[in-house]
Design a protein around this motif. Structure first.
Motif, PDB file in Angstrom:
ATOM      1  N   SER A 159     -18.828 -25.609 -22.218  1.00  7.34           N
ATOM      2  CA  SER A 159     -19.886 -26.011 -21.286  1.00  7.34           C
ATOM      3  C   SER A 159     -20.605 -24.791 -20.727  1.00  7.34           C
ATOM      4  O   SER A 159     -21.809 -24.839 -20.439  1.00  7.34           O
ATOM      5  CB  SER A 159     -19.301 -26.842 -20.146  1.00  7.34           C
ATOM      6  N   ALA A 160     -19.861 -23.660 -20.573  1.00  7.98           N
ATOM      7  CA  ALA A 160     -20.495 -22.433 -20.090  1.00  7.98           C
ATOM      8  C   ALA A 160     -21.469 -21.896 -21.146  1.00  7.98           C
ATOM      9  O   ALA A 160     -22.579 -21.458 -20.821  1.00  7.98           O
ATOM     10  CB  ALA A 160     -19.432 -21.397 -19.755  1.00  7.98           C
ATOM     11  N   PRO A 184     -23.929 -13.472 -21.980  1.00  8.66           N
ATOM     12  CA  PRO A 184     -22.544 -13.369 -21.495  1.00  8.66           C
ATOM     13  C   PRO A 184     -22.249 -12.032 -20.819  1.00  8.66           C
ATOM     14  O   PRO A 184     -21.472 -11.964 -19.874  1.00  8.66           O
ATOM     15  CB  PRO A 184     -21.710 -13.544 -22.773  1.00  8.66           C
ATOM     16  N   GLY A 185     -22.885 -10.963 -21.292  1.00  5.59           N
ATOM     17  CA  GLY A 185     -22.636  -9.649 -20.713  1.00  5.59           C
ATOM     18  C   GLY A 185     -23.093  -9.522 -19.266  1.00  5.59           C
ATOM     19  O   GLY A 185     -22.703  -8.598 -18.562  1.00  5.59           O
ATOM     20  N   GLN A 186     -23.928 -10.477 -18.812  1.00  3.40           N
ATOM     21  CA  GLN A 186     -24.420 -10.427 -17.430  1.00  3.40           C
ATOM     22  C   GLN A 186     -23.425 -11.048 -16.451  1.00  3.40           C
ATOM     23  O   GLN A 186     -23.623 -10.960 -15.243  1.00  3.40           O
ATOM     24  CB  GLN A 186     -25.761 -11.173 -17.324  1.00  3.40           C
ATOM     25  N   LEU A 187     -22.391 -11.708 -16.966  1.00  5.33           N
ATOM     26  CA  LEU A 187     -21.476 -12.450 -16.106  1.00  5.33           C
ATOM     27  C   LEU A 187     -20.072 -11.858 -16.154  1.00  5.33           C
ATOM     28  O   LEU A 187     -19.652 -11.307 -17.166  1.00  5.33           O
ATOM     29  CB  LEU A 187     -21.406 -13.929 -16.545  1.00  5.33           C
ATOM     30  N   ILE A 223     -15.532 -16.817 -19.620  1.00  4.34           N
ATOM     31  CA  ILE A 223     -16.609 -17.287 -18.742  1.00  4.34           C
ATOM     32  C   ILE A 223     -16.539 -18.804 -18.642  1.00  4.34           C
ATOM     33  O   ILE A 223     -16.542 -19.514 -19.658  1.00  4.34           O
ATOM     34  CB  ILE A 223     -17.976 -16.847 -19.278  1.00  4.34           C
ATOM     35  N   MET A 224     -16.438 -19.313 -17.408  1.00  4.93           N
ATOM     36  CA  MET A 224     -16.362 -20.745 -17.150  1.00  4.93           C
ATOM     37  C   MET A 224     -17.721 -21.245 -16.648  1.00  4.93           C
ATOM     38  O   MET A 224     -18.599 -20.465 -16.274  1.00  4.93           O
ATOM     39  CB  MET A 224     -15.277 -21.049 -16.112  1.00  4.93           C
ATOM     40  N   LYS A 225     -17.860 -22.549 -16.626  1.00  2.00           N
ATOM     41  CA  LYS A 225     -19.119 -23.141 -16.170  1.00  2.00           C
ATOM     42  C   LYS A 225     -19.427 -22.725 -14.732  1.00  2.00           C
ATOM     43  O   LYS A 225     -20.582 -22.468 -14.377  1.00  2.00           O
ATOM     44  CB  LYS A 225     -19.025 -24.667 -16.268  1.00  2.00           C
ATOM     45  N   ASP A 232     -18.800 -19.943 -13.302  1.00  2.00           N
ATOM     46  CA  ASP A 232     -19.335 -18.576 -13.278  1.00  2.00           C
ATOM     47  C   ASP A 232     -20.846 -18.581 -13.531  1.00  2.00           C
ATOM     48  O   ASP A 232     -21.593 -17.840 -12.896  1.00  2.00           O
ATOM     49  CB  ASP A 232     -18.641 -17.701 -14.333  1.00  2.00           C
ATOM     50  N   VAL A 233     -21.278 -19.441 -14.466  1.00  2.00           N
ATOM     51  CA  VAL A 233     -22.707 -19.519 -14.780  1.00  2.00           C
ATOM     52  C   VAL A 233     -23.468 -20.108 -13.595  1.00  2.00           C
ATOM     53  O   VAL A 233     -24.525 -19.602 -13.201  1.00  2.00           O
ATOM     54  CB  VAL A 233     -22.940 -20.378 -16.041  1.00  2.00           C
ATOM     55  N   LEU A 234     -22.911 -21.188 -13.001  1.00  2.00           N
ATOM     56  CA  LEU A 234     -23.565 -21.809 -11.854  1.00  2.00           C
ATOM     57  C   LEU A 234     -23.650 -20.838 -10.683  1.00  2.00           C
ATOM     58  O   LEU A 234     -24.652 -20.789  -9.967  1.00  2.00           O
ATOM     59  CB  LEU A 234     -22.802 -23.077 -11.435  1.00  2.00           C
ATOM     60  N   ARG A 235     -22.580 -20.048 -10.479  1.00  2.00           N
ATOM     61  CA  ARG A 235     -22.570 -19.077  -9.391  1.00  2.00           C
ATOM     62  C   ARG A 235     -23.640 -18.005  -9.620  1.00  2.00           C
ATOM     63  O   ARG A 235     -24.335 -17.592  -8.687  1.00  2.00           O
ATOM     64  CB  ARG A 235     -21.184 -18.445  -9.287  1.00  2.00           C
ATOM     65  N   ALA A 236     -23.790 -17.581 -10.875  1.00  3.89           N
ATOM     66  CA  ALA A 236     -24.794 -16.563 -11.190  1.00  3.89           C
ATOM     67  C   ALA A 236     -26.203 -17.113 -11.001  1.00  3.89           C
ATOM     68  O   ALA A 236     -27.103 -16.414 -10.539  1.00  3.89           O
ATOM     69  CB  ALA A 236     -24.610 -16.069 -12.625  1.00  3.89           C
ATOM     70  N   MET A 237     -26.393 -18.397 -11.339  1.00  5.33           N
ATOM     71  CA  MET A 237     -27.710 -19.018 -11.172  1.00  5.33           C
ATOM     72  C   MET A 237     -28.082 -19.134  -9.698  1.00  5.33           C
ATOM     73  O   MET A 237     -29.255 -19.038  -9.328  1.00  5.33           O
ATOM     74  CB  MET A 237     -27.721 -20.392 -11.831  1.00  5.33           C
ATOM     75  N   ALA A 238     -27.059 -19.368  -8.848  1.00  2.00           N
ATOM     76  CA  ALA A 238     -27.322 -19.536  -7.416  1.00  2.00           C
ATOM     77  C   ALA A 238     -27.533 -18.206  -6.709  1.00  2.00           C
ATOM     78  O   ALA A 238     -28.107 -18.159  -5.628  1.00  2.00           O
ATOM     79  CB  ALA A 238     -26.168 -20.287  -6.754  1.00  2.00           C
ATOM     80  N   ALA A 239     -27.062 -17.113  -7.320  1.00  2.00           N
ATOM     81  CA  ALA A 239     -27.175 -15.785  -6.694  1.00  2.00           C
ATOM     82  C   ALA A 239     -28.615 -15.302  -6.749  1.00  2.00           C
ATOM     83  O   ALA A 239     -29.401 -15.731  -7.597  1.00  2.00           O
ATOM     84  CB  ALA A 239     -26.264 -14.787  -7.407  1.00  2.00           C
ATOM     85  N   PRO A 240     -29.026 -14.412  -5.821  1.00  2.00           N
ATOM     86  CA  PRO A 240     -30.380 -13.846  -5.857  1.00  2.00           C
ATOM     87  C   PRO A 240     -30.642 -13.136  -7.177  1.00  2.00           C
ATOM     88  O   PRO A 240     -29.767 -12.445  -7.698  1.00  2.00           O
ATOM     89  CB  PRO A 240     -30.388 -12.845  -4.687  1.00  2.00           C
ATOM     90  N   ALA A 241     -31.826 -13.346  -7.748  1.00  2.00           N
ATOM     91  CA  ALA A 241     -32.159 -12.756  -9.049  1.00  2.00           C
ATOM     92  C   ALA A 241     -32.278 -11.247  -8.929  1.00  2.00           C
ATOM     93  O   ALA A 241     -32.970 -10.740  -8.051  1.00  2.00           O
ATOM     94  CB  ALA A 241     -33.464 -13.338  -9.562  1.00  2.00           C
ATOM     95  N   PRO A 242     -31.596 -10.481  -9.788  1.00  2.00           N
ATOM     96  CA  PRO A 242     -31.711  -9.018  -9.747  1.00  2.00           C
ATOM     97  C   PRO A 242     -33.043  -8.552 -10.326  1.00  2.00           C
ATOM     98  O   PRO A 242     -33.738  -9.316 -10.977  1.00  2.00           O
ATOM     99  CB  PRO A 242     -30.540  -8.558 -10.624  1.00  2.00           C
ATOM    100  N   SER A 243     -33.348  -7.309 -10.087  1.00  2.00           N
ATOM    101  CA  SER A 243     -34.596  -6.745 -10.611  1.00  2.00           C
ATOM    102  C   SER A 243     -34.555  -6.708 -12.128  1.00  2.00           C
ATOM    103  O   SER A 243     -33.546  -6.361 -12.736  1.00  2.00           O
ATOM    104  CB  SER A 243     -34.783  -5.330 -10.053  1.00  2.00           C
ATOM    105  N   VAL A 244     -35.661  -7.096 -12.791  1.00  2.00           N
ATOM    106  CA  VAL A 244     -35.707  -7.091 -14.255  1.00  2.00           C
ATOM    107  C   VAL A 244     -36.597  -5.968 -14.775  1.00  2.00           C
ATOM    108  O   VAL A 244     -36.942  -5.941 -15.940  1.00  2.00           O
ATOM    109  CB  VAL A 244     -36.229  -8.456 -14.785  1.00  2.00           C
ATOM    110  N   SER A 245     -37.008  -5.059 -13.920  1.00  2.00           N
ATOM    111  CA  SER A 245     -37.847  -3.947 -14.365  1.00  2.00           C
ATOM    112  C   SER A 245     -36.987  -2.934 -15.111  1.00  2.00           C
ATOM    113  O   SER A 245     -35.769  -3.004 -15.110  1.00  2.00           O
ATOM    114  CB  SER A 245     -38.520  -3.285 -13.162  1.00  2.00           C
ATOM    115  N   SER A 246     -37.660  -1.982 -15.746  1.00  2.00           N
ATOM    116  CA  SER A 246     -36.941  -0.955 -16.504  1.00  2.00           C
ATOM    117  C   SER A 246     -36.371   0.122 -15.595  1.00  2.00           C
ATOM    118  O   SER A 246     -35.682   1.020 -16.053  1.00  2.00           O
ATOM    119  CB  SER A 246     -37.880  -0.314 -17.537  1.00  2.00           C
TER     120      SER A 246
END
Length: 452
Positions: free
Chosen positions: A226-227, A238-241, A250-252, A254-268
């Motif tokens: 499911s994850a 997967p490497g982001q979690l 990685i469990m489901k 963990d993915v939900l927790r990462a989705m709820a967390a503030p989005a990190p910067s995606v710049s270079s």
């Protein structure tokens, strides 16, 4: 043949996904040895072997969806009895894990297995899969007696004390203070008799080797189905979690927790802190103190903020003439305490008033389930209690059927247990309505946030 079936998965949970099999068909298994891991929408459930023998057949493969009581596998008990030399394997493994250790093979490891008892993480309650080791009351080498308190675990909801499963000596601690452990995991080991200390010395290099190879081991770990599905849908690598399942899986959640967390910067540019702070002058920074929040406070903050973002909340204020209640309480409070052994406070009046109101307006005591409204013909009253570790809401069950004295006694009992960290999961489940007395903090009015 012994059937291995899907256990009860919890209230309102009817199916699960087979996440991982820890054994293969043909492997020997012992009683209570973990066979596989099931994953539901709420929790991860480990399925132990109910008999010793050989895993004859796996019926439900990894990724399969199974219902409650569905057949997972079968164990051939007779085949297990026909295998004589199983006891030799742990000694061989110990020898492989510690190259350079010469002589004492079976003579040392066999007695250690027989006399050593592992301390397991107890059941933590519905929907709770992990805990933090708060405090060890004993140190390695200390003598312990059966049922003596060894350590205290802290979950998102309650504190759990772990008693000693046997008398002996605390031989090794696997999870130190501050470590995160999963339900069913191992906390430490007790030597039941007068044994040597060779076993812990052997175990530590193995643990060190495992800790030293996370990068290579991660490649062999199969994440929960499911994850993987959710990560594919949301474009998460997967490497982001950081996986919280067995072996870093990685469990489901963990993915939900990462989705709820503030989005990190995606710049270079180099990654910035998740929650940027304004620059702090050096003289002010030197006077700051950072204290890590307990798991309970982290959960309270996260869940209340989620509720604030998603729930439709309205606050309305009404004044009530309390003259009659005040007069009644002043007249009978001494007699009430003498007769019932508990003080007559205001909470019993508030509870009774709410119970009467909920009978008159049953929609307020109802919940929406899909396209249906579920009316409760009972009142389980949640009483908010502020404790040194955070806000908790124990439940007074069937409050509408209780007398003033019964309500006051129950509130007093739950309040004491809340302050001492002794509430169980059952004490905080099933509430249909909640009241909180903000007046004890000097508040004139309060706007509560719903606790989901």
């Amino acid at each position: 043949m012994t059937d291995i079936r899907v256990p009860t998965l919890g209230e309102s949970v009817t199916e699960a996904t087979v996440a991982t099999w820890f054994k293969k068909a043909g492997d020997a298994v012992a009683v209570d040895e973990m066979l596989c891991e099931l994953e539901t929408d709420k929790v991860t459930v480990e399925v132990p072997a109910t008999a010793a023998g050989v895993l004859a057949e796996i019926v439900a493969k990894e990724g399969d969806t199974v219902g409650v009581d569905a057949l997972l596998a079968t164990i051939d008990e007779k085949a297990g009895a026909a295998r004589p030399a199983k006891a030799e394997k742990p000694a061989a493994k110990a020898e492989e894990a510690t190259p350079g250790k010469a002589a004492p093979e079976g003579a040392e490891s066999a007695p250690a297995n027989e006399s050593s008892i592992e301390i397991a993480v107890p059941a933590l309650g519905e929907s709770v899969t992990e805990a933090t080791v708060s405090t060890w009351f004993k140190q390695v080498g200390d003598a312990v007696v059966q049922d003596e308190m060894l350590c205290e675990l802290e979950t998102d909801k309650v504190s759990v004390e772990v008693p000693s499963p046997a008398s002996g000596t605390l031989e090794e601690i696997f999870a130190a203070d501050g470590a995160t452990v999963e339900a069913g995991g191992k906390l430490g080991r007790i030597r039941g008799g007068a044994g040597g200390s060779a076993a812990p010395q052997k175990a530590r290099p193995v643990a060190a080797e495992k800790a030293a190879e996370p990068a290579t081991a991660r490649a062999d770990v199969e994440d929960a189905p499911s994850a993987k599905k959710l990560m594919a849908e949301k474009g998460i690598e997967p490497g982001q979690l950081a996986g919280t399942g067995r072996d870093g899986r990685i469990m489901k959640e963990d993915v939900l927790r990462a989705m709820a967390a503030p989005a990190p910067s995606v710049s270079s540019e180099p990654a910035a802190p998740a929650i940027p702070r304004a620059p702090v002058p050096a003289e002010d920074a030197a006077r700051e103190e950072r204290v890590k929040m307990t798991r309970l406070r982290q959960t309270i903050a996260r869940r209340l903020k989620e509720a604030q973002n998603t729930a439709a909340m309205l606050t309305t204020y009404n004044e009530v003439d309390m003259t009659g209640v005040m007069g009644l309480r002043n007249e009978y409070k001494d007699l009430f305490e003498k007769k019932h052994g508990v003080k007559l406070g205001f909470m019993s009046f508030f509870t009774k008033a709410c119970c009467h109101a909920l009978k008159e307006v049953p929609e307020v005591n109802a919940e929406i389930d899909g396209t249906e409204v579920v009316y409760k013909n009972f009142v389980h009253m949640g009483i908010a209690v502020g404790t040194p570790t955070g806000l908790v809401v124990p439940v007074v069950r069937d409050a509408d059927q209780m007398s003033f004295a019964a309500i006051e006694k129950k509130i007093n009992e739950l309040g004491i247990r809340a302050r001492d960290g002794k509430l169980s999961m059952a004490d905080m489940q099933g509430g249909t309505f909640t009241i909180s007395n903000g007046g004890v903090y000097g508040s004139l009015m309060s706007s509560p946030i719903l606790n989901p």
